[in-house]
Design an enzyme around this catalytic site. Structure first.
Site, PDB file in Angstrom:
ATOM      1  N   ASP A 105       0.863  -1.163   0.000  1.00 37.30           N
ATOM      2  CA  ASP A 105       0.000   0.000   0.000  1.00 37.30           C
ATOM      3  C   ASP A 105       0.915   1.234   0.000  1.00 37.30           C
ATOM      4  O   ASP A 105       2.110   1.127   0.315  1.00 37.30           O
ATOM      5  CB  ASP A 105      -0.870  -0.034   1.262  1.00 37.30           C
ATOM      6  CG  ASP A 105      -1.619   1.250   1.505  1.00 37.30           C
ATOM      7  OD1 ASP A 105      -2.316   1.713   0.589  1.00 37.30           O
ATOM      8  OD2 ASP A 105      -1.495   1.796   2.619  1.00 37.30           O
ATOM      9  N   ASP A 134      -0.254   5.037   0.951  1.00 42.27           N
ATOM     10  CA  ASP A 134      -0.535   6.075   1.946  1.00 42.27           C
ATOM     11  C   ASP A 134      -0.595   5.506   3.359  1.00 42.27           C
ATOM     12  O   ASP A 134      -1.328   4.562   3.636  1.00 42.27           O
ATOM     13  CB  ASP A 134      -1.845   6.779   1.593  1.00 42.27           C
ATOM     14  CG  ASP A 134      -1.751   7.470   0.234  1.00 42.27           C
ATOM     15  OD1 ASP A 134      -0.960   8.417   0.109  1.00 42.27           O
ATOM     16  OD2 ASP A 134      -2.453   7.033  -0.707  1.00 42.27           O
ATOM     17  N   ASP A 137      -1.393  -0.532   6.030  1.00 47.81           N
ATOM     18  CA  ASP A 137      -1.731  -0.033   7.370  1.00 47.81           C
ATOM     19  C   ASP A 137      -3.183  -0.278   7.756  1.00 47.81           C
ATOM     20  O   ASP A 137      -3.537  -0.159   8.932  1.00 47.81           O
ATOM     21  CB  ASP A 137      -1.456   1.472   7.444  1.00 47.81           C
ATOM     22  CG  ASP A 137      -2.431   2.271   6.579  1.00 47.81           C
ATOM     23  OD1 ASP A 137      -3.240   3.021   7.140  1.00 47.81           O
ATOM     24  OD2 ASP A 137      -2.390   2.129   5.349  1.00 47.81           O
TER      25      ASP A 137
END
Length: 228
Positions: free
Chosen positions: A8, A10, A182
């Site tokens: 991922d 961001d 995250d």
């Protein structure tokens, strides 16, 4: 055996939270100076516009398009689009990119993985162009073998079709791919539901999720892979 690691972007490869704050501060200052909007009013209109877009767009990549967001905001207020939409878009992304720095250890971790012959992928809910710019600014783009954006996939995480596209591009079987992100719901559970392995990136506060692989430092990744 893991043959591809898919990241991922961001709040995984860099802190979006910190970079977004810097960008939003710059944007709010412009709105105050050029549009006569106080910070509280701008925040309210921004939130209201995002909610409006989510209501009729749903979870699609275009939702992240800042030009559309500022366009709708100004239209709703009866304010001129020119030159403000383009100015606001430029101010936001320029400030965010200027504030973006790689997460601790991520550059070395990815370099080590590449040296071990691991394919490096990106799986991101966003439009492609700005994610390429982020990866360039972070100094990570030269390591990337493939990228899947929700703009390309036509679906956002945790949709199975998004992860299917990641697996297809990896050239590996799903179980040979490790997805690192995250978000527990979007990155970790979404990947596992699609048959990939997953690692939950928790740099600040690991949680009691014994069934989920967690990493606090990206430099853990090469060691983690050897145990999978």
């Amino acid at each position: 055996m893991i043959k591809a690691v898919i990241f991922d972007v961001d709040n995984t490869l860099y802190s979006y939270t910190k970079a977004h704050k810097a960008a939003f501060d710059a944007l709010a200052a412009y709105a105050d100076r050029e549009l006569g909007m106080s910070r509280p009013l701008f925040e309210e209109l921004h939130q209201r516009t995002e909610h409006e877009l989510r209501t009729y767009m749903g979870e699609v990549a275009a939702l992240h398009n800042r030009c559309i967001r500022y366009q709708i905001m100004l239209e709703n207020q009866g304010l001129p689009l020119y030159p403000h939409v383009l100015n606001m878009n430029g101010i936001y992304w320029d400030a965010l990119l200027a504030a973006a720095v790689p997460s601790a250890g991520v550059t070395d971790a990815i370099r080590i993985l590449k040296e071990k012959g691991i394919r490096i992928g990106i799986g991101t809910d966003m439009t492609a162009r700005i994610q390429f710019k982020k990866l360039e600014v972070l100094g990570l783009l030269l390591y990337v073998d493939f990228l899947v954006s929700s703009e390309e996939a036509g679906a956002e995480k945790p949709e199975a079709s998004f992860f299917a596209r990641c697996v297809e591009k990896s050239g590996c079987r799903a179980e040979e791919c490790l997805f690192v992100g995250d978000s527990m719901r979007k990155d970790v559970q979404g990947a596992m539901d699609a048959g990939l392995q997953a690692a939950w990136y928790r740099p600040d506060k690991p949680e009691n999720q014994t069934h989920v692989l967690q990493i606090m430092d990206m430099l853990q990744l090469p060691e983690v892979l050897s145990a999978l």
